[in-house]
Design an enzyme around this catalytic site. Sequence first.
Site, PDB file in Angstrom:
ATOM      1  N   ASN A   8       0.844  -1.067  -0.092  1.00 16.69           N
ATOM      2  CA  ASN A   8       0.236  -0.066   0.096  1.00 16.69           C
ATOM      3  C   ASN A   8       0.912   1.068   0.008  1.00 16.69           C
ATOM      4  O   ASN A   8       1.499   1.561   0.975  1.00 16.69           O
ATOM      5  CB  ASN A   8      -0.937  -0.027   1.264  1.00 16.69           C
ATOM      6  CG  ASN A   8      -1.809   1.215   1.390  1.00 16.69           C
ATOM      7  OD1 ASN A   8      -1.590   2.119   0.699  1.00 16.69           O
ATOM      8  ND2 ASN A   8      -2.796   0.868   2.085  1.00 16.69           N
ATOM      9  N   SER A  10       0.609   4.224   0.383  1.00 21.15           N
ATOM     10  CA  SER A  10       0.437   5.494   1.560  1.00 21.15           C
ATOM     11  C   SER A  10       0.965   4.854   2.900  1.00 21.15           C
ATOM     12  O   SER A  10       0.575   5.630   4.017  1.00 21.15           O
ATOM     13  CB  SER A  10      -1.014   5.675   1.658  1.00 21.15           C
ATOM     14  OG  SER A  10      -1.848   4.646   1.977  1.00 21.15           O
ATOM     15  N   CYS A  11       1.311   3.472   3.009  1.00 24.20           N
ATOM     16  CA  CYS A  11       1.707   2.990   4.287  1.00 24.20           C
ATOM     17  C   CYS A  11       3.171   2.896   4.588  1.00 24.20           C
ATOM     18  O   CYS A  11       3.882   2.348   3.591  1.00 24.20           O
ATOM     19  CB  CYS A  11       1.144   1.420   4.388  1.00 24.20           C
ATOM     20  SG  CYS A  11       2.064   0.497   5.830  1.00 24.20           S
ATOM     21  N   SER A  12       3.641   3.441   5.502  1.00 24.26           N
ATOM     22  CA  SER A  12       5.170   3.709   5.947  1.00 24.26           C
ATOM     23  C   SER A  12       6.001   2.543   5.835  1.00 24.26           C
ATOM     24  O   SER A  12       6.817   2.283   5.534  1.00 24.26           O
ATOM     25  CB  SER A  12       5.302   4.750   7.198  1.00 24.26           C
ATOM     26  OG  SER A  12       4.767   4.119   8.142  1.00 24.26           O
TER      27      SER A  12
END
Length: 120
Positions: A8, A10-12
């Site tokens: 994903n 947007s996931c760090s």
Amino acid sequence: MDATIYYNPSCSKSRHALETLREAGAEVNVVEYLTDTPSKDELRKLFASAGLTARDAIRTGEPEYARLGLDDADDEALLEAMVAHPSLIQRPLVVTEGAVVMARTKESIDAMIRGLSAHE
């Protein structure tokens, strides 16, 4: 060295795992699972290979989890919910020849790299 990451953007933790894989020299197949969602059978196999249950691999903090009332759901219902609402899938899941790892912690990322190194 090859790896597949269920990712994903947007996931760090996903970004960190992808960066770590690339720094280790892996050729990485990136699967953005929010738009290219694995089937229920694929998820079942991935989780089993990682030593996880569907309960272990679901994001309980997502709004859909509460909205769908999944606290008492069995694994089949959880898998169905993850396919219908892929934001419920815990990430990042990394597949190498040597391992399938939920690469969320330093220890799991180290295991991911060992899985790559074992098959050089």
